[in-house]
Motif scaffolding. Structure first.
Motif, PDB file in Angstrom:
ATOM      1  N   MET A 289       0.849  -1.186   0.000  1.00  0.00           N
ATOM      2  CA  MET A 289       0.000   0.000   0.000  1.00  0.00           C
ATOM      3  C   MET A 289       0.885   1.236   0.000  1.00  0.00           C
ATOM      4  N   PRO A 290       1.043   1.911  -1.130  1.00  0.00           N
ATOM      5  CA  PRO A 290       1.899   3.099  -1.181  1.00  0.00           C
ATOM      6  C   PRO A 290       1.396   4.202  -0.250  1.00  0.00           C
ATOM      7  N   SER A 291       2.321   4.875   0.390  1.00  0.00           N
ATOM      8  CA  SER A 291       2.005   6.048   1.196  1.00  0.00           C
ATOM      9  C   SER A 291       3.188   6.995   1.120  1.00  0.00           C
ATOM     10  N   GLY A 292       2.906   8.271   1.312  1.00  0.00           N
ATOM     11  CA  GLY A 292       3.986   9.241   1.212  1.00  0.00           C
ATOM     12  C   GLY A 292       3.477  10.661   1.283  1.00  0.00           C
ATOM     13  N   ARG A 293       4.236  11.562   0.662  1.00  0.00           N
ATOM     14  CA  ARG A 293       3.924  12.983   0.762  1.00  0.00           C
ATOM     15  C   ARG A 293       4.216  13.690  -0.554  1.00  0.00           C
ATOM     16  N   TYR A 294       3.233  14.467  -1.021  1.00  0.00           N
ATOM     17  CA  TYR A 294       3.389  15.339  -2.181  1.00  0.00           C
ATOM     18  C   TYR A 294       3.476  16.786  -1.713  1.00  0.00           C
ATOM     19  N   SER A 295       4.222  17.605  -2.434  1.00  0.00           N
ATOM     20  CA  SER A 295       4.193  19.049  -2.194  1.00  0.00           C
ATOM     21  C   SER A 295       3.591  19.739  -3.415  1.00  0.00           C
ATOM     22  N   PHE A 296       2.914  20.861  -3.171  1.00  0.00           N
ATOM     23  CA  PHE A 296       2.293  21.648  -4.237  1.00  0.00           C
ATOM     24  C   PHE A 296       2.985  23.007  -4.325  1.00  0.00           C
ATOM     25  N   TYR A 297       3.095  23.524  -5.539  1.00  0.00           N
ATOM     26  CA  TYR A 297       3.700  24.838  -5.717  1.00  0.00           C
ATOM     27  C   TYR A 297       3.082  25.529  -6.925  1.00  0.00           C
TER      28      TYR A 297
ATOM     29  N   HIS B  96       3.873  29.120 -11.869  1.00  0.00           N
ATOM     30  CA  HIS B  96       4.442  30.330 -12.487  1.00  0.00           C
ATOM     31  C   HIS B  96       5.660  30.852 -11.741  1.00  0.00           C
ATOM     32  N   ASP B  97       5.613  30.851 -10.390  1.00  0.00           N
ATOM     33  CA  ASP B  97       6.737  31.416  -9.646  1.00  0.00           C
ATOM     34  C   ASP B  97       7.280  30.480  -8.565  1.00  0.00           C
ATOM     35  N   SER B  98       6.798  29.218  -8.547  1.00  0.00           N
ATOM     36  CA  SER B  98       7.283  28.179  -7.628  1.00  0.00           C
ATOM     37  C   SER B  98       6.986  28.468  -6.156  1.00  0.00           C
ATOM     38  N   THR B  99       6.021  29.333  -5.877  1.00  0.00           N
ATOM     39  CA  THR B  99       5.619  29.597  -4.503  1.00  0.00           C
ATOM     40  C   THR B  99       5.028  28.330  -3.882  1.00  0.00           C
ATOM     41  N   PRO B 100       5.484  27.893  -2.701  1.00  0.00           N
ATOM     42  CA  PRO B 100       4.899  26.717  -2.058  1.00  0.00           C
ATOM     43  C   PRO B 100       3.428  26.948  -1.717  1.00  0.00           C
ATOM     44  N   LEU B 101       2.598  25.941  -1.985  1.00  0.00           N
ATOM     45  CA  LEU B 101       1.159  26.056  -1.746  1.00  0.00           C
ATOM     46  C   LEU B 101       0.642  25.061  -0.708  1.00  0.00           C
ATOM     47  N   GLY B 102       1.499  24.188  -0.232  1.00  0.00           N
ATOM     48  CA  GLY B 102       1.056  23.204   0.755  1.00  0.00           C
ATOM     49  C   GLY B 102       1.503  21.811   0.400  1.00  0.00           C
TER      50      GLY B 102
ATOM     51  N   PRO C 292       2.836  19.094 -13.336  1.00  0.00           N
ATOM     52  CA  PRO C 292       2.853  20.545 -13.126  1.00  0.00           C
ATOM     53  C   PRO C 292       2.306  20.923 -11.751  1.00  0.00           C
ATOM     54  N   GLY C 293       3.119  21.607 -10.961  1.00  0.00           N
ATOM     55  CA  GLY C 293       2.712  22.046  -9.644  1.00  0.00           C
ATOM     56  C   GLY C 293       2.747  20.975  -8.571  1.00  0.00           C
ATOM     57  N   ILE C 294       3.273  19.771  -8.894  1.00  0.00           N
ATOM     58  CA  ILE C 294       3.278  18.644  -7.955  1.00  0.00           C
ATOM     59  C   ILE C 294       4.660  17.998  -7.935  1.00  0.00           C
ATOM     60  N   GLU C 295       5.175  17.742  -6.747  1.00  0.00           N
ATOM     61  CA  GLU C 295       6.415  16.983  -6.589  1.00  0.00           C
ATOM     62  C   GLU C 295       6.203  15.903  -5.533  1.00  0.00           C
ATOM     63  N   LEU C 296       6.694  14.704  -5.814  1.00  0.00           N
ATOM     64  CA  LEU C 296       6.691  13.619  -4.826  1.00  0.00           C
ATOM     65  C   LEU C 296       7.899  13.804  -3.918  1.00  0.00           C
ATOM     66  N   GLU C 297       7.649  14.130  -2.643  1.00  0.00           N
ATOM     67  CA  GLU C 297       8.731  14.410  -1.705  1.00  0.00           C
ATOM     68  C   GLU C 297       9.161  13.180  -0.918  1.00  0.00           C
ATOM     69  N   GLN C 298       8.223  12.255  -0.686  1.00  0.00           N
ATOM     70  CA  GLN C 298       8.527  11.082   0.148  1.00  0.00           C
ATOM     71  C   GLN C 298       7.637   9.928  -0.283  1.00  0.00           C
TER      72      GLN C 298
END
Length: 213
Positions: free
Chosen positions: A1-9, A12-18, A191-197
């Motif tokens: 069962m995959p689990s982890g953390r995504y970050s949003f940004y 246009h300017d790479s501002t972190p969104l959560g 776009p706007g999503i990165e897998l962090e963990q």
């Protein structure tokens, strides 16, 4: 069962969104994804609970963002109810329905769900109608998307080959286009999503009927 953390940004300017902390798994009824979402300052601000049926259609969706909530699923196409937390009796809830194919939104869950629904072969493409719930108030927007599976790559890992699919996804109303990289039921980048963990390996895509036995 995959689990982890995504970050949003911001794209246009790479501002972190959560960020979104998730878990997902295939099963006899299809596939389920659950997550808690957090604002850029780390405060809890919502949740995602999406269940697909054996054909990868959106059987049930519960989506929360701030004080807003969506309850949705399959009924004469796609149906949903949008409500506010302060409206306990639902007097001001708004219902919607559209002959669409899939839901969409900020969560990576929707990208995985659409890819599973289309089941494209390399080089294949498809057009579908989606209902997107936009943050932060989950306002619904119906529009057409174009999906193309540009290709796949296999990467060796300790758990066997990891197959990464590269999709080109376009909003056909605006012409905006981006690349989405999927490995099983995990989005590696979009776009706007990165897998962090990622704590456990992705689950592979399962064909309908494989659990029928």
């Amino acid at each position: 069962m995959p689990s982890g953390r995504y970050s949003f940004y911001d794209t246009h300017d790479s501002t972190p969104l959560g960020e979104e902390r998730f878990s997902c798994a295939p099963g006899p009824s299809g596939w389920r994804y659950t997550a808690q979402t957090f604002s850029a300052d780390g405060e809890p601000d919502g949740s995602v609970d999406l269940t697909l049926d054996a054909l990868s259609r959106p059987l049930r969706l519960e989506l929360r963002s701030g004080l807003w909530q969506i309850r949705a699923g399959l009924l004469d196409g796609l149906s949903w109810v949008r409500s506010h937390q302060d409206d306990a009796e639902g007097q001001h809830a708004r219902e919607g329905n559209d002959r669409a194919h899939a839901f969409a939104g900020r969560s990576p869950a929707f990208l995985v769900a659409t890819a599973r629904l289309l089941r494209l072969s390399p080089g294949g493409s498809s057009r579908l109608r989606v209902v997107t719930f936009t943050d932060p108030v989950l306002a619904p927007r119906t529009h057409d998307q174009g999906w193309t599976l540009d290709g796949t790559e296999s990467h060796p890992t300790d758990n066997g080959p990891l197959v990464v699919e590269r999709y080109r996804v376009a909003d056909l109303a605006t012409g905006e286009e981006g690349l989405v990289h999927l490995a099983g039921d995990v989005v590696l980048a979009a776009p706007g999503i990165e897998l962090e963990q990622l704590e456990t390996p992705p689950s592979r895509t399962v064909d309908p009927g494989e659990y029928a036995e």
